[in-house]
Design an enzyme around this catalytic site. Structure first.
Site, mmCIF file in Angstrom:
data_model
loop_
_atom_site.group_PDB
_atom_site.id
_atom_site.type_symbol
_atom_site.label_atom_id
_atom_site.label_comp_id
_atom_site.label_asym_id
_atom_site.label_seq_id
_atom_site.Cartn_x
_atom_site.Cartn_y
_atom_site.Cartn_z
ATOM 1 N N HIS A 75 44.975 38.230 28.415
ATOM 2 C CA HIS A 75 46.226 39.034 27.447
ATOM 3 C C HIS A 75 47.358 39.550 28.464
ATOM 4 O O HIS A 75 47.095 40.396 29.446
ATOM 5 C CB HIS A 75 45.502 40.210 26.741
ATOM 6 C CG HIS A 75 44.928 40.140 25.588
ATOM 7 N ND1 HIS A 75 44.454 41.056 24.613
ATOM 8 C CD2 HIS A 75 44.270 38.994 25.262
ATOM 9 C CE1 HIS A 75 43.733 40.665 23.578
ATOM 10 N NE2 HIS A 75 43.608 39.318 23.918
ATOM 11 N N TYR A 204 47.826 49.799 20.015
ATOM 12 C CA TYR A 204 47.719 51.016 20.081
ATOM 13 C C TYR A 204 48.770 51.733 19.190
ATOM 14 O O TYR A 204 49.738 51.614 19.377
ATOM 15 C CB TYR A 204 47.845 51.585 21.580
ATOM 16 C CG TYR A 204 46.863 51.241 22.461
ATOM 17 C CD1 TYR A 204 45.716 51.734 22.823
ATOM 18 C CD2 TYR A 204 46.809 49.802 23.100
ATOM 19 C CE1 TYR A 204 44.750 51.518 23.880
ATOM 20 C CE2 TYR A 204 45.764 49.273 24.025
ATOM 21 C CZ TYR A 204 44.707 50.160 24.345
ATOM 22 O OH TYR A 204 43.892 49.736 25.323
ATOM 23 N N PRO A 296 38.068 56.321 26.439
ATOM 24 C CA PRO A 296 38.271 54.956 26.364
ATOM 25 C C PRO A 296 39.643 54.472 26.282
ATOM 26 O O PRO A 296 39.973 53.298 26.143
ATOM 27 C CB PRO A 296 37.329 54.606 25.419
ATOM 28 C CG PRO A 296 37.049 55.624 24.308
ATOM 29 C CD PRO A 296 37.215 56.774 25.251
ATOM 30 N N LYS A 300 39.251 52.190 30.760
ATOM 31 C CA LYS A 300 38.880 52.211 32.331
ATOM 32 C C LYS A 300 37.528 52.435 32.812
ATOM 33 O O LYS A 300 37.104 52.389 33.838
ATOM 34 C CB LYS A 300 39.684 53.686 32.862
ATOM 35 C CG LYS A 300 41.197 53.311 32.856
ATOM 36 C CD LYS A 300 41.651 52.265 34.073
ATOM 37 C CE LYS A 300 43.090 51.801 33.955
ATOM 38 N NZ LYS A 300 42.868 50.412 33.526
ATOM 39 N N TYR A 387 47.350 50.201 33.387
ATOM 40 C CA TYR A 387 46.829 49.392 32.367
ATOM 41 C C TYR A 387 46.045 48.183 33.068
ATOM 42 O O TYR A 387 44.722 48.072 32.835
ATOM 43 C CB TYR A 387 47.544 49.025 31.192
ATOM 44 C CG TYR A 387 46.601 48.750 30.222
ATOM 45 C CD1 TYR A 387 46.242 49.654 29.220
ATOM 46 C CD2 TYR A 387 46.394 47.320 29.791
ATOM 47 C CE1 TYR A 387 45.404 49.281 28.073
ATOM 48 C CE2 TYR A 387 45.420 47.067 29.005
ATOM 49 C CZ TYR A 387 45.081 47.862 27.897
ATOM 50 O OH TYR A 387 44.363 47.844 26.841
#
Ligand SMILES: Cc1cc2nc3c(=O)[nH]c(=O)nc-3n(C[C@H](O)[C@H](O)[C@H](O)COP(=O)(O)OP(=O)(O)OC[C@H]3O[C@@H](n4cnc5c(N)ncnc54)[C@H](O)[C@@H]3O)c2cc1C
Length: 392
Positions: A75, A204, A296, A300, A387
């Site tokens: 991704h 998100y 979550p 991580k 990220y």
């Protein structure tokens, strides 16, 4: 009582215990791994799915990267949405590297397969009453029961990879350890369904009704989450109610194309930030969830477990060769990275969720910060470099 000797006794056969065992075995170090649950149970736990580049490199270097390279999904970005805004953060552009979507169940399977294929001692399942003795001496040992027999393992080092509820952390005297915790006033209700993901990347979503995440495992396996009261039970959420709520929280284009189907797994996870310091006491070291938990939101948890394994395996390999300095630095090196991930996970959680005492002001501040993320290359870089994973 049966009695054997090994160099490193690992308590816990989840991802961190298995990965540490694999790396140490390849370095010629003898290990025993003790796991409380049956293998099928460990392999069926639906948890993490987003792997940082450093995690992928570690798995490859440990000899378990082939299937990941074939079947993992690279991704190069993610979508972030709030009430009237949805945009993409390009990881390649902002941080120079992607993430890989590959389920924790697959990582664990690959690690079990690797151990089976090697001449390392098989993981010992079904252990009860694991007790760590003499961790503050140079001659620690571990006792446990299995199959109605008492066992003892003498070793040079004990490594606690036994998760948040394990025995290892509690072996460190309270006077020695410091624990810092934040329990969030909500949970994540997760659904796994054999349906095509709503998008080829994760979404998100910050919504006035609460957070939602559209995630995936493969082209026909979707993982979705909605923020829910931590007091709810999965049974309170029949599939129809879950899909309706998810649709209301996702951006409109995603809600329109969402394909729904029966859930094949549904569970509610509480969210917490938790850190135990130090991560080493004498001959006992903690790794992964045994030492720290993050919500979550930033994906991580598993990645931190892998970076702990990185630092610890370097230290143990040096120590088994007679060089102790790496072990002296293990806790500080691991914690330096852990705290940064704890900060990022807390920040992203705070940005995306509704809190019980939220006011219109909080919602507006979240929307303004998300707009800033959309408009500022600097803000997107900060997001993306965290990220995709800070360097080891
Ligand atoms: C519901 C949920 C969703 C998650 N989602 C994500 C996500 O999206 N992204 C992400 O990065 N992370 C996520 N995580 C976190 C991630 O799964 C963990 O960080 C990861 O599993 C840590 O691996 P570990 O090996 O350290 O611990 P664990 O996976 O907890 O493994 C510990 C092992 O030790 C065993 N054990 C415990 N006590 C004993 C004992 N006394 N004796 C012997 N064995 C024992 C347990 O049975 C278990 O197999 C999630 C976690 C949960 C619970």
């Amino acid at each position: 009582m049966s009695r054997i000797r090994t160099q490193v006794c690992i308590v816990g056969g989840g991802p961190s215990g298995l990965l540490l065992g694999q790396i140490l075995h390849r370095a010629g170090i003898d290990t025993r791994i003790l796991e409380r649950r049956p293998r099928a149970h460990v392999l069926s736990r639906i948890r993490a799915g987003v792997l940082e580049g450093g995690t992928v490199d570690m798995l490859r270097r440990a000899g378990v990267g082939d299937r990941l390279a074939r079947e993992g999904f690279v991704h190069t970005g993610t979508r972030v949405a709030s009430r009237d805004r949805a945009f993409r953060i390009d990881f390649a552009e902002s941080a120079g590297k992607p993430v890989t979507v590959y389920g924790q169940t697959e990582v664990t399977q690959d690690l079990y397969d690797a151990r089976d294929a090697s001449d390392a001692a098989p993981v010992i399942h079904g252990v009860e009453g694991v007790t760590i003795h003499g961790a503050d001496t140079d001659v620690p040992h571990v006792t446990y029961d299995a199959g109605g027999t008492a066992h003892r393992i003498d070793c040079d080092w004990v490594v606690g990879c036994d998760g948040f509820h394990g025995v290892s952390r509690r072996t460190i005297p309270e006077a020695v350890r410091t624990e810092v915790e934040r329990v969030y006033p909500f949970g994540w209700l997760g659904v796994l369904s054999e349906t095509p993901p709503v998008d080829h990347e994760l979404i998100y979503a910050n919504s006035p009704r609460g957070f939602a995440l559209a995630s995936m495992r493969n082209e026909n396996l979707s993982r979705y989450y909605v923020q829910a009261p931590v007091t709810d039970r999965a049974e309170d959420w029949p599939d129809d109610r879950f899909w309706d709520e998810l649709r209301r929280r996702l951006p409109a284009d995603a809600a329109e194309t969402l394909v729904t189907g029966p859930s094949i797994e549904k569970s509610l996870a509480p969210l917490r930030s938790f850190i135990c310091e130090p991560m080493r006491w004498g001959r006992l070291c903690l790794v992964g969830d045994a030492a720290h938990i993050v919500p979550p939101t930033g994906a991580k948890g598993l990645n931190l477990a892998v970076s702990d394994v990185h630092y610890l395996s370097e230290g143990l390999i040096a120590a088994c060769g007679g060089e102790a300095e790496g072990m002296d630095r293990y806790s500080d090196r691991a914690l330096a990275r852990v705290w940064k991930a704890v900060r990022y996970s807390w920040w992203f959680t705070t940005l995306m969720h509704r809190y019980p005492d939220d006011t219109a002001f909080h919602q507006k501040m979240q929307e303004a910060e998300i707009a800033y993320l959309d408009g500022s290359p600097a803000a997107r870089t900060v997001f993306a470099e965290n990220y995709v994973g800070l360097p080891f």
